[in-house]
Write an enzyme that holds these catalytic residues in place. Structure first.
Site, short mmCIF file in Angstrom:
data_model
loop_
_atom_site.label_atom_id
_atom_site.label_comp_id
_atom_site.label_asym_id
_atom_site.label_seq_id
_atom_site.Cartn_x
_atom_site.Cartn_y
_atom_site.Cartn_z
N GLU A 17 -3.12 6.48 -0.66
CA GLU A 17 -2.17 5.37 -0.49
C GLU A 17 -0.86 5.65 -1.21
O GLU A 17 0.20 5.23 -0.74
CB GLU A 17 -2.77 4.07 -1.04
CG GLU A 17 -3.86 3.51 -0.13
CD GLU A 17 -4.55 2.30 -0.74
OE1 GLU A 17 -4.16 1.87 -1.86
OE2 GLU A 17 -5.48 1.79 -0.11
N HIS B 257 -2.45 12.49 -7.67
CA HIS B 257 -3.20 11.85 -8.75
C HIS B 257 -4.68 12.16 -8.63
O HIS B 257 -5.22 12.33 -7.54
CB HIS B 257 -2.98 10.34 -8.76
CG HIS B 257 -3.24 9.66 -7.44
ND1 HIS B 257 -2.32 9.67 -6.42
CD2 HIS B 257 -4.30 8.98 -6.98
CE1 HIS B 257 -2.79 9.00 -5.39
NE2 HIS B 257 -4.02 8.58 -5.69
N MET B 258 -5.29 12.21 -9.78
CA MET B 258 -6.73 12.44 -9.89
C MET B 258 -7.34 11.12 -10.37
O MET B 258 -6.89 10.55 -11.35
CB MET B 258 -6.93 13.54 -10.93
CG MET B 258 -8.30 14.04 -11.12
SD MET B 258 -8.24 15.20 -12.54
CE MET B 258 -8.05 16.75 -11.70
N ARG C 3 -4.72 3.23 -16.56
CA ARG C 3 -5.82 2.55 -15.87
C ARG C 3 -5.39 2.09 -14.49
O ARG C 3 -4.28 1.58 -14.30
CB ARG C 3 -6.32 1.36 -16.70
CG ARG C 3 -6.93 1.81 -18.00
CD ARG C 3 -7.66 0.71 -18.76
NE ARG C 3 -7.93 1.21 -20.10
CZ ARG C 3 -8.95 2.04 -20.42
NH1 ARG C 3 -9.81 2.40 -19.50
NH2 ARG C 3 -9.10 2.47 -21.65
P1 5GP Z 1 -5.07 6.62 -3.55
O1 5GP Z 1 -5.68 5.69 -2.54
O2 5GP Z 1 -3.65 6.97 -3.21
O3 5GP Z 1 -5.92 7.81 -3.85
O4 5GP Z 1 -5.07 5.81 -4.92
C1 5GP Z 1 -3.99 5.06 -5.36
C2 5GP Z 1 -4.50 4.22 -6.50
O5 5GP Z 1 -3.40 3.67 -7.19
C3 5GP Z 1 -5.38 3.03 -6.05
O6 5GP Z 1 -6.66 3.14 -6.65
C4 5GP Z 1 -4.60 1.81 -6.55
O7 5GP Z 1 -5.43 0.77 -7.02
C5 5GP Z 1 -3.73 2.39 -7.63
N1 5GP Z 1 -2.45 1.70 -7.81
C6 5GP Z 1 -1.57 1.36 -6.83
N2 5GP Z 1 -0.49 0.76 -7.35
C7 5GP Z 1 -0.70 0.73 -8.70
C8 5GP Z 1 0.09 0.24 -9.79
O8 5GP Z 1 1.18 -0.30 -9.64
N3 5GP Z 1 -0.44 0.39 -11.03
C9 5GP Z 1 -1.66 0.97 -11.26
N4 5GP Z 1 -2.07 1.07 -12.52
N5 5GP Z 1 -2.40 1.46 -10.26
C10 5GP Z 1 -1.94 1.33 -8.99
#
Ligand code: 5GP
Length: 114
Positions: free
Chosen positions: A95, A100-101, A28
């Site tokens: 970020e 990841h999906m 999650r």
């Molecule tokens: P991006 O912006 O790279 O597509 O999505 C990264 C996602 O990872 C974000 O939705 C953020 O909330 C999630 N995320 C970042 N750090 C963590 C973490 O330590 N644990 C979890 N479960 N999600 C994380």
């Protein structure tokens, strides 16, 4: 490159894991954007979409979609539908540089995305 997701894979930091195979992990999102918001990741380190090689990663990507479908069913969102998102790079809003999906569901999604 060692990201926070590698630490989750290695159980160095906790996560709410909902699905796991030898090659894929799903947990999650810590900052959910929908009632169901789950991240599906490969266990190998592929930083982003532009690093995917069809010849090398086709089976792995298939496993990620299988995971998404199974989790969507388990979460009860398969019937009404859901959204799968892969952000790539700066303009894509990525970020964490471990592929990841995002599986988002449980509410009506809007279009266009922000
Ligand atoms: P991006 O912006 O790279 O597509 O999505 C990264 C996602 O990872 C974000 O939705 C953020 O909330 C999630 N995320 C970042 N750090 C963590 C973490 O330590 N644990 C979890 N479960 N999600 C994380």
């Amino acid at each position: 490159m060692n990201t926070i997701f590698s630490k989750i894979i290695n159980r160095e930091i906790p996560a709410n894991i909902v699905y796991e195979t030898d090659s894929v992990l799903a947990f999650r999102d810590i900052n959910p954007q929908a009632p169901t918001h789950i991240l599906i990741i490969p266990k190998i380190e592929i930083p982003k979409v532009t690093d995917i090689k069809g010849s090398e990663h086709a089976e792995l990507l298939g496993e990620m979609y299988d995971a998404a479908n199974k989790i969507a069913k388990d979460e009860g969102i398969a019937e009404n539908g859901f959204r799968l998102v892969m952000n790539c790079g700066n303009n894509g809003g990525q970020e964490v540089y471990h592929l990841h999906m995002h599986l988002l569901g449980g509410r009506q999604m809007q279009w266009p995305p922000g």
